[in-house]
Design a protein around this motif. Structure first.
Motif, PDB file in Angstrom:
ATOM      1  N   CYS A  73       0.857  -1.184   0.000  1.00 11.28           N
ATOM      2  CA  CYS A  73       0.000   0.000   0.000  1.00 11.28           C
ATOM      3  C   CYS A  73       0.894   1.235   0.000  1.00 11.28           C
ATOM      4  O   CYS A  73       1.996   1.214   0.551  1.00 11.28           O
ATOM      5  CB  CYS A  73      -0.902   0.034   1.240  1.00 11.28           C
ATOM      6  SG  CYS A  73      -2.178  -1.226   1.276  1.00 11.28           S
ATOM      7  N   ILE A  74       0.417   2.293  -0.613  1.00 13.63           N
ATOM      8  CA  ILE A  74       1.103   3.575  -0.589  1.00 13.63           C
ATOM      9  C   ILE A  74       0.656   4.333   0.650  1.00 13.63           C
ATOM     10  O   ILE A  74      -0.548   4.522   0.869  1.00 13.63           O
ATOM     11  CB  ILE A  74       0.774   4.408  -1.847  1.00 13.63           C
ATOM     12  CG1 ILE A  74       1.085   3.620  -3.120  1.00 13.63           C
ATOM     13  CG2 ILE A  74       1.524   5.741  -1.814  1.00 13.63           C
ATOM     14  CD1 ILE A  74       2.510   3.208  -3.262  1.00 13.63           C
ATOM     15  N   GLN A  75       1.613   4.778   1.464  1.00 14.88           N
ATOM     16  CA  GLN A  75       1.255   5.574   2.629  1.00 14.88           C
ATOM     17  C   GLN A  75       1.033   7.021   2.215  1.00 14.88           C
ATOM     18  O   GLN A  75       1.900   7.642   1.596  1.00 14.88           O
ATOM     19  CB  GLN A  75       2.328   5.508   3.712  1.00 14.88           C
ATOM     20  CG  GLN A  75       1.944   6.306   4.959  1.00 14.88           C
ATOM     21  CD  GLN A  75       2.874   6.084   6.130  1.00 14.88           C
ATOM     22  OE1 GLN A  75       3.732   5.210   6.100  1.00 14.88           O
ATOM     23  NE2 GLN A  75       2.711   6.876   7.176  1.00 14.88           N
ATOM     24  N   VAL A  76      -0.128   7.548   2.562  1.00 15.89           N
ATOM     25  CA  VAL A  76      -0.517   8.910   2.206  1.00 15.89           C
ATOM     26  C   VAL A  76      -0.480   9.787   3.449  1.00 15.89           C
ATOM     27  O   VAL A  76      -1.053   9.433   4.487  1.00 15.89           O
ATOM     28  CB  VAL A  76      -1.935   8.930   1.596  1.00 15.89           C
ATOM     29  CG1 VAL A  76      -2.317  10.353   1.189  1.00 15.89           C
ATOM     30  CG2 VAL A  76      -2.023   7.983   0.397  1.00 15.89           C
ATOM     31  N   ASN A  77       0.190  10.922   3.346  1.00 12.08           N
ATOM     32  CA  ASN A  77       0.175  11.911   4.436  1.00 12.08           C
ATOM     33  C   ASN A  77      -1.064  12.781   4.239  1.00 12.08           C
ATOM     34  O   ASN A  77      -0.995  13.909   3.750  1.00 12.08           O
ATOM     35  CB  ASN A  77       1.455  12.742   4.415  1.00 12.08           C
ATOM     36  CG  ASN A  77       1.623  13.602   5.660  1.00 12.08           C
ATOM     37  OD1 ASN A  77       0.685  13.795   6.426  1.00 12.08           O
ATOM     38  ND2 ASN A  77       2.817  14.127   5.856  1.00 12.08           N
ATOM     39  N   ILE A  78      -2.196  12.232   4.615  1.00 12.08           N
ATOM     40  CA  ILE A  78      -3.482  12.806   4.244  1.00 12.08           C
ATOM     41  C   ILE A  78      -3.726  14.175   4.883  1.00 12.08           C
ATOM     42  O   ILE A  78      -4.432  15.014   4.317  1.00 12.08           O
ATOM     43  CB  ILE A  78      -4.636  11.825   4.589  1.00 12.08           C
ATOM     44  CG1 ILE A  78      -5.957  12.279   3.970  1.00 12.08           C
ATOM     45  CG2 ILE A  78      -4.746  11.624   6.098  1.00 12.08           C
ATOM     46  CD1 ILE A  78      -5.973  12.315   2.460  1.00 12.08           C
ATOM     47  N   ASP A  79      -3.121  14.426   6.052  1.00 11.86           N
ATOM     48  CA  ASP A  79      -3.316  15.709   6.725  1.00 11.86           C
ATOM     49  C   ASP A  79      -2.108  16.631   6.612  1.00 11.86           C
ATOM     50  O   ASP A  79      -2.051  17.667   7.291  1.00 11.86           O
ATOM     51  CB  ASP A  79      -3.678  15.478   8.201  1.00 11.86           C
ATOM     52  CG  ASP A  79      -5.094  14.924   8.351  1.00 11.86           C
ATOM     53  OD1 ASP A  79      -5.995  15.441   7.659  1.00 11.86           O
ATOM     54  OD2 ASP A  79      -5.290  13.987   9.142  1.00 11.86           O
ATOM     55  N   GLY A  80      -1.132  16.257   5.770  1.00 11.11           N
ATOM     56  CA  GLY A  80       0.015  17.117   5.532  1.00 11.11           C
ATOM     57  C   GLY A  80       0.831  17.439   6.773  1.00 11.11           C
ATOM     58  O   GLY A  80       1.322  18.554   6.937  1.00 11.11           O
ATOM     59  N   GLU A  81       1.017  16.452   7.637  1.00 15.28           N
ATOM     60  CA  GLU A  81       1.747  16.663   8.886  1.00 15.28           C
ATOM     61  C   GLU A  81       3.253  16.512   8.670  1.00 15.28           C
ATOM     62  O   GLU A  81       3.711  15.524   8.093  1.00 15.28           O
ATOM     63  CB  GLU A  81       1.270  15.671   9.942  1.00 15.28           C
ATOM     64  CG  GLU A  81      -0.193  15.853  10.330  1.00 15.28           C
ATOM     65  CD  GLU A  81      -0.631  14.809  11.334  1.00 15.28           C
ATOM     66  OE1 GLU A  81      -0.565  15.091  12.542  1.00 15.28           O
ATOM     67  OE2 GLU A  81      -1.018  13.714  10.909  1.00 15.28           O
ATOM     68  N   ASP A  82       4.010  17.463   9.185  1.00 12.82           N
ATOM     69  CA  ASP A  82       5.463  17.434   9.024  1.00 12.82           C
ATOM     70  C   ASP A  82       6.108  16.256   9.729  1.00 12.82           C
ATOM     71  O   ASP A  82       7.176  15.800   9.333  1.00 12.82           O
ATOM     72  CB  ASP A  82       6.080  18.732   9.570  1.00 12.82           C
ATOM     73  CG  ASP A  82       5.693  19.952   8.741  1.00 12.82           C
ATOM     74  OD1 ASP A  82       5.332  19.768   7.563  1.00 12.82           O
ATOM     75  OD2 ASP A  82       5.755  21.071   9.278  1.00 12.82           O
ATOM     76  N   THR A  83       5.466  15.759  10.772  1.00 15.98           N
ATOM     77  CA  THR A  83       6.060  14.697  11.586  1.00 15.98           C
ATOM     78  C   THR A  83       5.760  13.299  11.057  1.00 15.98           C
ATOM     79  O   THR A  83       6.240  12.323  11.627  1.00 15.98           O
ATOM     80  CB  THR A  83       5.549  14.792  13.029  1.00 15.98           C
ATOM     81  OG1 THR A  83       4.115  14.715  13.025  1.00 15.98           O
ATOM     82  CG2 THR A  83       5.982  16.091  13.680  1.00 15.98           C
ATOM     83  N   LYS A  84       4.988  13.198   9.979  1.00 15.91           N
ATOM     84  CA  LYS A  84       4.601  11.869   9.483  1.00 15.91           C
ATOM     85  C   LYS A  84       5.119  11.620   8.075  1.00 15.91           C
ATOM     86  O   LYS A  84       5.240  12.536   7.266  1.00 15.91           O
ATOM     87  CB  LYS A  84       3.074  11.724   9.500  1.00 15.91           C
ATOM     88  CG  LYS A  84       2.511  11.548  10.901  1.00 15.91           C
ATOM     89  CD  LYS A  84       1.019  11.365  10.896  1.00 15.91           C
ATOM     90  CE  LYS A  84       0.493  11.213  12.323  1.00 15.91           C
ATOM     91  NZ  LYS A  84      -0.974  11.264  12.378  1.00 15.91           N
ATOM     92  N   SER A  85       5.423  10.349   7.832  1.00 19.98           N
ATOM     93  CA  SER A  85       5.814   9.931   6.494  1.00 19.98           C
ATOM     94  C   SER A  85       4.579   9.890   5.611  1.00 19.98           C
ATOM     95  O   SER A  85       3.448   9.971   6.077  1.00 19.98           O
ATOM     96  CB  SER A  85       6.460   8.546   6.549  1.00 19.98           C
ATOM     97  OG  SER A  85       7.582   8.541   7.396  1.00 19.98           O
ATOM     98  N   GLY A  86       4.808   9.736   4.325  1.00 16.33           N
ATOM     99  CA  GLY A  86       3.681   9.588   3.418  1.00 16.33           C
ATOM    100  C   GLY A  86       3.758  10.520   2.231  1.00 16.33           C
ATOM    101  O   GLY A  86       4.423  11.558   2.259  1.00 16.33           O
ATOM    102  N   VAL A  87       3.045  10.138   1.193  1.00 17.62           N
ATOM    103  CA  VAL A  87       3.010  10.891  -0.047  1.00 17.62           C
ATOM    104  C   VAL A  87       1.931  11.959   0.049  1.00 17.62           C
ATOM    105  O   VAL A  87       0.850  11.736   0.615  1.00 17.62           O
ATOM    106  CB  VAL A  87       2.688   9.936  -1.221  1.00 17.62           C
ATOM    107  CG1 VAL A  87       2.752  10.667  -2.562  1.00 17.62           C
ATOM    108  CG2 VAL A  87       3.644   8.751  -1.219  1.00 17.62           C
ATOM    109  N   ASN A  88       2.207  13.113  -0.521  1.00 21.95           N
ATOM    110  CA  ASN A  88       1.179  14.134  -0.645  1.00 21.95           C
ATOM    111  C   ASN A  88       0.049  13.590  -1.520  1.00 21.95           C
ATOM    112  O   ASN A  88       0.312  12.953  -2.546  1.00 21.95           O
ATOM    113  CB  ASN A  88       1.788  15.384  -1.289  1.00 21.95           C
ATOM    114  CG  ASN A  88       0.814  16.537  -1.341  1.00 21.95           C
ATOM    115  OD1 ASN A  88      -0.182  16.499  -2.072  1.00 21.95           O
ATOM    116  ND2 ASN A  88       1.081  17.579  -0.590  1.00 21.95           N
TER     117      ASN A  88
END
Length: 225
Positions: A123-138
């Motif tokens: 699965c692709i991890q999405v940084n859904i809330d745009g948090e600087d502290t979390k990994s994930g794709v925009n």
């Protein structure tokens, strides 16, 4: 150990009730037991109760469990951040990876997946809330990344994963819309998985279409720091 059996029953009941409320089939939702920082004995007890899917964040701890429990029918999911120097071990030991967030990592997992094993489900991890502290794709970059990963032959891309902000947001609804949009935009053969929802919010996630809920605390209790 009897207490763990009760907790497993309670979590499964919550999933069934949430599915019923959302007019969904409970069988379409997988319970992923998040077993990081938990003992092999506790994992084995849940296996004996019929639990098959386990999620781990820390590679070395996970490999020790995987090797100790190699006589059991278990599907192992890697759900933690991925460092490039850990991809070979992840590609070798796991069935699923939920936390792919860049093409380089996907390429390494693909190239290092042993020939005798089936394709690695991701699965692709999405940084859904745009948090600087979390990994994930925009979210705006997900479709482009999916197109590139879809070209890899030892990986099966199944969907999206997120860890939303702790404060209440409509993250699950936005993830559901993103999942549908990407599926409509790109022809992906195995596009069937939304990994979202944990102990505190699995009902909300299921209502928004989650197919895998990642549950630790409600099964094992508060883990050791």
């Amino acid at each position: 150990m009897h207490n763990m059996s009760n907790k497993l029953t309670q979590v499964k009941s919550r999933i069934q009730q949430a599915a019923k409320s959302a007019n969904r089939n409970p069988d379409d939702i997988t319970l992923l037991a998040v077993s990081k920082k938990q003992s092999v004995e506790k994992v084995r007890e849940l296996i004996l109760q019929g639990q098959q899917d386990f999620g781990e964040n820390y590679l070395q701890e996970a490999i020790e469990k995987i090797e100790t429990l190699n006589d059991q029918q278990v599907r192992w999911h890697f759900i933690g951040p991925i460092q490039s120097n850990k991809t070979r071990s992840i590609a070798t030991h796991f069935d699923w990876v939920h936390s792919v967030d860049r093409l380089k990592v996907a390429q390494r997992l693909n190239d290092q997946r042993p020939e005798h094993l089936p394709p690695l489900k991701i699965c692709i991890q999405v940084n859904i809330d745009g948090e600087d502290t979390k990994s994930g794709v925009n979210p705006s970059e997900v479709a482009t990344l999916c197109r590139e990963i879809a070209k890899l032959d030892k990986i099966e891309m199944h969907g999206l994963m997120c860890i939303p902000a702790k404060e209440g947001t409509d993250a699950f609804t936005r993830m559901q819309a993103l999942f549908k949009a990407v599926g409509d935009e790109i022809s992906l053969h195995h596009w069937d998985t939304l990994s979202m929802g944990m102990s505190a919010d699995l009902e909300e996630a299921i209502d928004a279409g989650s197919t895998i809920v990642r549950v630790g605390t409600a099964l094992f209790g508060e883990r050791k720091v």
